[in-house]
Scaffold this active site. Structure first.
Site, PDB file in Angstrom:
ATOM      1  N   SER A 253       0.832  -1.200   0.000  1.00  8.83           N
ATOM      2  CA  SER A 253       0.000   0.000   0.000  1.00  8.83           C
ATOM      3  C   SER A 253       0.878   1.266   0.000  1.00  8.83           C
ATOM      4  O   SER A 253       1.745   1.397  -0.866  1.00  8.83           O
ATOM      5  CB  SER A 253      -0.944  -0.061   1.205  1.00  8.83           C
ATOM      6  OG  SER A 253      -1.953   0.899   1.085  1.00  8.83           O
ATOM      7  N   GLU A 376      -8.558  -4.606  -5.572  1.00  6.17           N
ATOM      8  CA  GLU A 376      -7.867  -3.475  -4.938  1.00  6.17           C
ATOM      9  C   GLU A 376      -8.767  -2.269  -4.685  1.00  6.17           C
ATOM     10  O   GLU A 376      -8.652  -1.584  -3.676  1.00  6.17           O
ATOM     11  CB  GLU A 376      -6.690  -3.013  -5.804  1.00  6.17           C
ATOM     12  CG  GLU A 376      -5.568  -4.009  -5.968  1.00  6.17           C
ATOM     13  CD  GLU A 376      -4.667  -4.093  -4.737  1.00  6.17           C
ATOM     14  OE1 GLU A 376      -4.989  -3.484  -3.710  1.00  6.17           O
ATOM     15  OE2 GLU A 376      -3.644  -4.791  -4.826  1.00  6.17           O
TER      16      GLU A 376
END
Ligand SMILES: *[C@@H]1O[C@H](CO)[C@@H](O)[C@H](O)[C@H]1NC(C)=O
Ligand SMILES: *[C@@H]1O[C@H](CO)[C@@H](O)[C@H](O)[C@H]1NC(C)=O
Ligand SMILES: *[C@@H]1O[C@H](CO)[C@@H](O)[C@H](O)[C@H]1NC(C)=O
Ligand SMILES: *[C@@H]1O[C@H](CO)[C@@H](O)[C@H](O)[C@H]1NC(C)=O
Ligand SMILES: *[C@@H]1O[C@H](CO)[C@@H](O)[C@H](O)[C@H]1NC(C)=O
Ligand SMILES: *[C@@H]1O[C@H](CO)[C@@H](O)[C@H](O)[C@H]1NC(C)=O
Ligand SMILES: *[C@@H]1O[C@H](CO)[C@@H](O)[C@H](O)[C@H]1NC(C)=O
Ligand SMILES: *[C@@H]1O[C@H](CO)[C@@H](O)[C@H](O)[C@H]1NC(C)=O
Ligand SMILES: *[C@@H]1O[C@H](CO)[C@@H](O)[C@H](O)[C@H]1NC(C)=O
Ligand SMILES: *[C@@H]1O[C@H](CO)[C@@H](O)[C@H](O)[C@H]1NC(C)=O
Ligand SMILES: *[C@@H]1O[C@H](CO)[C@@H](O)[C@H](O)[C@H]1NC(C)=O
Ligand SMILES: *[C@@H]1O[C@H](CO)[C@@H](O)[C@H](O)[C@H]1NC(C)=O
Length: 563
Positions: A253, A376
């Site tokens: 991330s 995602e």
């Protein structure tokens, strides 16, 4: 070959230590391990200072080296967490929305962020601006070898795995995920790694940008923190048994997004990187190539502080700054945003990383592994998009204020047309926006890396349902008998222990031998001309064609939404 000049003192020789745990001499300070986990055979060096306190006049600037302090042996008993901040959409609304999706129940909360009262959360007691610290976890065998062979050669030094945590550049810290299981697994696969986790500044403390800041400060201070920590590792890690020439940096991330910025740092024009390999997982940030957004965020921050210059802000108390940062980030961002993010600053970040990778301006001499999950975008997509085919156009205008109408309509009509029969990778207005978000902000970043490194990367897609952003971290940081819950994915747990062990094998063998392998799992082949990824599922693991839409990624990589 570097010289092993410094040495390790035995605690028993030292009069000022409270225990028999080993002490490492870093020159500027002496640091003693805080604990030894005898069940797993791991030394734990906790809260090692790598930079001076970034307070007062050092705020909003690149970090500087710590002062010398050898009067006492440091043992890191005092925990260190950089000041945190959580957007309201992320804290209150999104978890309920995800739950409604996974349980198929009705979602009925308001998505109007201003309608939620701001309630300051009680900060972690470890919170401090003086947070530029790192942790080192070393298998006993590795640590011992560094001591016994310290004068002879560096040959017996172990590979190093550095973790940069994620959290939207506003939250997270080095202790968020417990590395014991992963480090332990590295000793099954090979002789073991030296594991390092680093803190970096968050929110306004680490990610201010814009021309006003740059006239009297450093943009992207957080990237400089990470670089400084990586340089510290190059210089000092041999003292713990680690090889500075075998460093793998890993992050998910915002951590993965940070690593993309490290790979493209200074457009690849500032000497050798302080790492040789990278594992880049679901890398994300909000692309901010111009001055407007960071300048606006800075002015807003100063206004909350009731001052008009950076110099005045440097004089305020920590408490004031921490409160303003928390308030600004909780209340100000739109859905999917965190206010602060890396910015194009002309030096460390000469352009967006995707553009730099396209232009060949990055460190080419790296071995790279990449990964992303199958869904995602969902976490970053507003429930408001559910019944709206115009939401995407509105979002584009909001996220990219200077997008030209023909570019915007190309995105909404050609790349992501409102066609819900599955032919474009989505089947509803919501999943259409989620796919557009997921690709533009995360998934495509992975492809830019795969392509830049000549398709010689090792790439995985994590397909265990529900495939949410961050889900693979539960597996990477799996600890037998403990639930690895990073707090962001409440209720989600490792479903199949074998999958977790295989993932840990791939990571720790990549770090140790430059290629992922596992005695429990299938061969992990390179991305290659066929663009193959390893599909990691709940029941089976095996190769498949990359499912990411390459033509859409080619579009996003050139960043045509600006100008
Ligand atoms: C760590 O250092 C502090 C302060 O010097 C001391 O009180 C404490 O006993 C030490 N802890 C360990 C585990 O050595
Ligand atoms: C040196 O370290 C000790 C132990 O952590 C601390 O109490 C002391 O304040 C430090 N001295 C300076 C000058 O920072
Ligand atoms: C919203 O949904 C929850 C759970 O589905 C339910 O308990 C609650 O009563 C609902 N609230 C309203 C105002 O409909
Ligand atoms: C959002 O909530 C605020 C505060 O309750 C209100 O003033 C505002 O009109 C709302 N906005 C919308 C679009 O409903
Ligand atoms: C490491 O060194 C310590 C102290 O010298 C010794 O007690 C221990 O047995 C060694 N462990 C291993 C795994 O070699
Ligand atoms: C190391 O020690 C710190 C401080 O006690 C603790 O928070 C952390 O969980 C420990 N890490 C490991 C891997 O044991
Ligand atoms: C390059 O690296 C050096 C040493 O790490 C650093 O001092 C310098 O500021 C960097 N920047 C540029 C633009 O070269
Ligand atoms: C920059 O900030 C420092 C305080 O941090 C202040 O002393 C200095 O005057 C400022 N410089 C300019 C040009 O504003
Ligand atoms: C490239 O990386 C390898 C392995 O890390 C290293 O031995 C070599 O010196 C590097 N080459 C350059 C030009 O930096
Ligand atoms: C890598 O794969 C991409 C996509 O299939 C292709 O366009 C490119 O030419 C390949 N690069 C190399 C160096 O093979
Ligand atoms: C994964 O597999 C296990 C064992 O068959 C099963 O209990 C679990 O529900 C599966 N989880 C998902 C998310 O499919
Ligand atoms: C768990 O994963 C392994 C590895 O892919 C697989 O062999 C096994 O069948 C899976 N277990 C279940 C219950 O699905």
């Amino acid at each position: 070959m570097f010289k092993l000049l410094a040495f390790v003192l035995l605690a028993t020789l030292s009069t000022c230590s409270a225990s028999n745990l080993p002490i490492v001499d870093l020159g500027y300070e002496l640091h003693q391990a805080i604990s030894f986990n005898s069940a797993q055979g791991l030394y734990n060096f906790s809260n090692i200072r790598y930079a001076a306190p970034p307070v007062g006049d050092l705020r909003f600037r690149a970090p500087v080296a710590p002062a010398r302090n050898r009067t006492k042996v440091q043992n890191g008993t005092v925990g260190r967490v950089c000041p945190q901040a959580v957007p309201i959409w992320f804290q209150y609304i999104e978890p309920a929305f995800l739950l409604s999706i996974s349980e198929g129940t009705q979602f009925n909360l308001s998505t109007n962020i201003s309608s939620y009262p701001y309630v300051p959360t009680k900060p972690d007691p470890r919170t401090t601006e003086d947070c530029l610290f790192l942790d080192v976890v070393v298998p006993e065998k590795v640590f011992n070898r560094s001591r016994s062979s310290r004068i002879s050669s560096g040959k017996s030094l172990a590979p190093v795995l550095v973790w940069i945590d994620g959290g939207g550049f506003t939250q997270g810290d080095k202790t968020q995920l417990n590395p014991s299981g992963l480090v332990n697994r590295s000793t099954v696969v090979g002789d073991g790694v030296v594991f390092v986790a680093i803190n970096y500044r968050l929110g306004a403390f680490g990610w201010l940008g814009g021309h006003t800041l740059m006239a009297n400060g450093t943009a992207n201070a957080g990237l400089h923190d990470q670089r400084f920590a990586l340089d510290w590792i190059s210089k000092n890690i041999h003292l713990f048994g680690g090889d500075p020439n075998q460093v793998t940096v890993m992050g998910d991330s915002a951590g993965g997004g940070s690593i993309m910025h490290q790979i493209t740092a200074y457009g690849g024009q500032n000497g050798t990187s302080p790492f040789q390999q990278a594992i880049v997982q679901s890398p994300g940030w909000v692309p901010t190539p111009d001055d407007k957004q960071p300048e606006q965020a800075l002015q807003q921050f100063l206004k909350l502080l009731n001052v008009s210059t950076i110099a005045e802000a440097r004089k305020l108390s920590s408490k004031k700054l921490i409160a303003a940062n928390a308030y600004q980030i909780a209340t100000k961002p739109s859905w999917g945003e965190f206010v602060y993010t890396p910015v194009v600053d002309g030096t460390f970040v000469p352009k967006l990383p995707g553009q730099l990778l396209l232009e060949g301006r990055y460190d080419h001499n790296l071995t790279v592994m990449t990964g992303h999950t199958s869904n995602e975008g969902i976490e970053f997509t507003s429930p408001d998009s559910r019944n709206s085919s115009t939401y995407l156009a509105t979002l584009l205008k909001k996220s990219y204020p200077s997008v030209k109408p023909n570019v915007s309509s190309y995105i909404t009509d050609v790349l992501y047309p409102p066609v819900y029969n599955g032919s474009h990778g989505y089947n509803s207005p919501f999943t259409r926006v989620a796919v557009a978000n997921g690709e533009s902000a995360i998934e495509c970043n992975v492809d830019y890396l795969n392509w830049a490194f000549g398709n010689q990367t090792f790439a995985y897609e994590f397909n265990v349902p529900p495939g949410l952003h961050g889900l693979d971290m539960l597996y990477v940081f799996y600890n037998k008998g403990q639930s690895a819950d990073d707090g962001d994915l409440p209720g989600l747990k490792v479903q199949n222990e074998t999958v977790a062990l295989i993932v840990q094998d791939y990571i720790t063998s990549f770090a140790q031998f430059g290629a992922p392998k596992s005695a429990l799992g299938p061969a992990f082949k390179r991305y290659g001309p066929q663009n193959m990824v390893l599909n990691i599922g709940n029941h089976t693991i095996g190769p498949m064609r990359d499912t990411t839409n390459a033509s859409r990624c080619h579009f996003w990589q050139t960043a045509p939404y600006y100008q």
